[in-house]
Motif scaffolding. Structure first.
Motif, short mmCIF file in Angstrom:
data_model
loop_
_atom_site.label_atom_id
_atom_site.label_comp_id
_atom_site.label_asym_id
_atom_site.label_seq_id
_atom_site.Cartn_x
_atom_site.Cartn_y
_atom_site.Cartn_z
N ASN A 56 -6.16 -3.64 -1.57
CA ASN A 56 -6.78 -2.73 -1.51
C ASN A 56 -7.84 -2.61 -0.96
O ASN A 56 -7.61 -0.77 -1.56
CB ASN A 56 -8.05 -4.40 -2.96
CG ASN A 56 -6.97 -5.05 -4.05
OD1 ASN A 56 -6.40 -4.02 -4.29
ND2 ASN A 56 -8.21 -5.76 -4.67
N LYS A 57 -8.31 -2.56 0.23
CA LYS A 57 -8.99 -1.95 0.68
C LYS A 57 -8.28 -0.95 1.59
O LYS A 57 -8.35 0.54 1.47
CB LYS A 57 -9.53 -3.17 2.77
CG LYS A 57 -10.03 -2.13 3.09
CD LYS A 57 -11.52 -1.85 3.18
CE LYS A 57 -12.13 -1.37 4.45
NZ LYS A 57 -13.26 -0.90 3.38
N LEU A 99 -4.31 -9.37 -0.95
CA LEU A 99 -4.97 -8.71 -2.41
C LEU A 99 -5.84 -7.82 -1.49
O LEU A 99 -5.72 -7.23 -1.87
CB LEU A 99 -4.96 -9.86 -3.10
CG LEU A 99 -6.01 -8.39 -4.42
CD1 LEU A 99 -5.48 -8.56 -5.49
CD2 LEU A 99 -6.97 -10.80 -5.13
N MET A 100 -6.44 -8.13 -0.74
CA MET A 100 -7.84 -7.56 -0.17
C MET A 100 -7.50 -7.16 0.41
O MET A 100 -7.91 -5.88 1.00
CB MET A 100 -9.00 -9.11 0.28
CG MET A 100 -9.54 -9.81 -0.31
SD MET A 100 -10.72 -8.65 -1.49
CE MET A 100 -11.72 -10.15 -2.40
N ALA A 125 -5.87 0.95 -0.03
CA ALA A 125 -5.68 2.01 -1.27
C ALA A 125 -6.49 2.82 -0.87
O ALA A 125 -6.86 3.79 -1.10
CB ALA A 125 -6.02 0.88 -2.83
N GLY A 126 -8.12 2.62 -0.49
CA GLY A 126 -9.06 3.00 -0.60
C GLY A 126 -9.01 4.56 0.91
O GLY A 126 -9.64 4.67 1.10
N TYR A 147 0.92 -0.83 -0.01
CA TYR A 147 -0.06 -0.19 0.41
C TYR A 147 0.94 1.78 0.17
O TYR A 147 0.49 1.51 -0.70
CB TYR A 147 -1.10 -0.34 1.17
CG TYR A 147 -1.48 1.21 1.59
CD1 TYR A 147 -1.81 1.88 0.82
CD2 TYR A 147 -1.25 1.83 3.15
CE1 TYR A 147 -2.48 2.99 1.55
CE2 TYR A 147 -1.81 2.92 3.54
CZ TYR A 147 -2.53 3.38 2.53
OH TYR A 147 -2.41 4.96 2.96
#
Lengths: 311, 295
Positions: free
Chosen positions: A188-189, A184-185, A191-192, A113
């Motif tokens: 991705n989280k 991965l999950m 990154a938000g 991240y």
């Protein structure tokens, strides 16, 4: 004017009826599948747990109703000892995953991240074990550990053949290949996360560890909690990759390696459609479900009550 | 917008700290272990068995043509029938492509219906998905086997497709959130123009979700391609490549039991899926995101 409105109303009504028909038609297949293969399978599993099936030499099936499929796991010394050992191993494996796999996964996700050097490359490599067949990965790992390592480090025993190191070597493998989907999950989280929040933490002089612990972790918590809550079931289903390491029933060199997941699968596979073997296994499955359900809801409740909040 | 993205990138691209230095070290070690294992497997696959048993880690002095030998001997006997490598590849393709397509399509369409049609039943289905994810029902394999047998779908690849056609699981939420976030105006215009529900689904819904659909299908394809445990119990007479690999890596290895042949076998099975992954990793590792569980 009113005629036009009336026509429009009828048109809308027709459209709604057609929508309902379309909805029902498309929902029919998944709902039917769910009724048969989820509800039906589970009801059958409950019924099976109370059955004693006998098949005579002329293939006539006799079913009698009994409790012995449940009591057998507690009264039969061999079964009890095997299941208790498997429970202990499953708990050990679960603890290893929880206390090493999950924190490492989160830290790796944080690294990705933060877009540190080679982050995207690491993301790909961490995901690779998830796309490679476990049988291929295990085969390479197994020979590497048993043949290559002793050749490199003289005096090292064959680690998978050695009773003292076997469990550790398999546990290491299981943690090693566990990062794919979770990283991965999580990343991705992460990154938000809003940049303003990170900026505020930086302005307050937070170190990276503080930023990770006090900002990133709480904001990623909804995703972490999904993995933790759904992960409770793995206590009963994780096979520890033993099937890939050693194969089926009676091939594991040491029964203390067997987990509950391996125990269930290997016996069901070895039964080869012999229905007389299924009822005790179905009973064991019910016992495990009866333990897993309150554990899962207990954890869900605890995480919701005491876990960090996104706000 | 561009400014915000730039700001986000600059904030995310953080300074190097002791924490990230340690993480970098651990990750480098992770990569080295993986590369080391694969490099060792490749050089072993090119050695003759005699050479390997003399020196398990040395680089081969002469390349041994193990791959041809493995391809010729990659066969297993199941229920009195011999299955060659190509048969197993065919079975793997049938199982993986069919299963992945069915599973993704059903999940996607069910999520579409739940997200776009605000009927009470949609809420029931959504709740069922959440509950099934939280409530762990374990140990139902004996019942599934008995059920498959009594329905006559056991030992048929199409039977496994039917068993895979469920909408449960995390990817339902991925599709659901996608369709829920889709502005109503996308479909309203088509509705006013008199387009039927099916037409809206086929011309608006599915095309918009196609990249997520492909990503999810690819994930399922890889999962089923690599899976040997489900085929082992549900389609025992239709061995897939992973099933064959499991059989040959164990006691059924026969001529292929020696380590260099086993490594050649592993590399042969690994290469196609590795190429597929390297070609599609950007899509696969893309934007599959799920929030918290509510309820």
């Amino acid at each position: 004017m009113s005629e036009m409105m009336e026509r429009q109303k009828t048109k809308k009504k027709d459209f709604r009826v057609k929508s309902k028909i379309f909805y029902a038609a498309l929902m029919a297949v998944p709902v039917l599948q769910f009724i048969v293969f989820y509800i039906g399978v589970n009801i059958n599993s409950i019924l099976l747990a109370f059955q004693d099936i006998e098949i005579s030499s002329d293939a006539v099936k006799t079913v009698t109703w009994t409790w012995k499929n449940f009591t057998g796991w507690f009264t039969n010394e061999t079964s009890r000892s095997l299941v208790l050992t498997a429970t202990g191993t499953s708990l050990k494996v679960y603890a290893i995953t929880l206390f090493t796999g999950v924190p490492l996964g989160l830290l790796f996700s944080y690294y990705i991240y933060k877009k540190m050097p080679c982050a995207s490359g690491f993301r790909v490599v961490l995901f690779m074990p998830s796309i490679i067949s476990s049988i291929v990965m295990v085969l390479i790992y197994k020979y590497c550990v048993n043949d290559a390592l002793p050749a490199i480090f003289k005096g090292l025993p064959k680690l998978l053949d050695n009773a003292d190191t076997r469990f550790g070597v398999i546990a290491f493998y299981n943690v090693y290949v566990s990062f794919g989907t979770s990283v991965l999950m999580y990343s991705n989280k992460m990154a938000g996360i809003s940049p303003e929040i990170i900026e505020a933490a930086n302005l307050d002089g937070a170190t990276q560890l503080q930023e990770f612990w006090h900002v990133v972790l709480p904001l990623t918590f909804p995703t972490i909690s999904i993995f933790l809550i759904t992960g409770v079931a793995t206590l009963f289903t994780n096979q520890f990759n033993l099937y890939s390491f050693y194969g089926g029933y009676k091939t594991v060199p040491d029964s203390s390696l067997e987990t509950l997941g391996y125990y269930m699968y290997s016996r069901a596979e070895a039964a080869k459609l012999d229905q007389t073997v299924y009822p005790p296994l179905a009973a064991l499955g019910l016992i495990m479900t009866a333990i897993a359900v309150p554990l899962t809801f207990g954890l869900k409740f605890t995480l919701e009550k005491f876990g960090p909040s996104e706000d | 917008m561009e400014k915000i993205m730039k700001k986000k990138n600059s904030l995310n691209r953080a300074r190097f700290s002791p924490l990230t230095a340690v993480l970098l070290g651990v990750l480098i070690l992770y990569v080295l272990i993986m590369l080391g294992m694969f490099f060792w497997a490749i050089i072993t696959s090119l050695k003759s068995p005699d050479r390997y048993y003399k020196d398990p880690i040395g680089v081969p002095t002469a390349i041994s043509l193990n791959y041809g030998f493995v391809f010729k001997n990659f066969k297993i006997m199941v229920s009195g029938h011999e299955h060659k490598m190509l048969d197993m590849v065919f079975n793997s393709l049938l199982y993986a492509v069919g299963g992945a397509f069915m599973k993704t399509l059903i999940t996607c369409v069910t999520a579409y219906l739940c997200a776009r049609y605000s009927y009470k039943f949609s809420k029931v289905v959504y709740t069922v998905v959440i509950v099934s994810m939280i409530v762990p029902i374990v140990g139902s394999l004996p019942s599934e086997l008995q059920m498959a047998h009594s329905l006559g779908i056991h030992n048929h690849i199409w039977g496994l497709w039917i068993m895979k056609m469920n909408f449960l699981g995390m990817y339902f939420l991925v599709f659901y959130e996608f369709f829920k976030a889709l502005p109503k105006s996308y479909t309203e215009a088509a509705e006013i123009d008199g387009a039927s529900d099916m037409r809206i689904l086929l011309t608006i819904g599915l095309p918009l979700v196609k990249y997520t659909f492909l990503s999810v299908m690819l994930i399922y394809f890889i999962e089923y391609w690599n899976d040997y445990q489900v085929p082992l119990v549900f389609i025992p007479d239709h061995p897939t490549l992973a099933y064959g690999m499991f059989y040959l890596s164990g006691s059924g290895g026969g001529d292929l039991a020696r380590t260099p042949y086993q490594m050649s076998m592993a590399i042969m099975v690994l290469i196609p899926i590795l190429i597929l992954f390297l070609c599609s990793h950007k899509r696969l590792l893309g934007n599959l995101n799920v929030g918290g569980i509510k309820g």
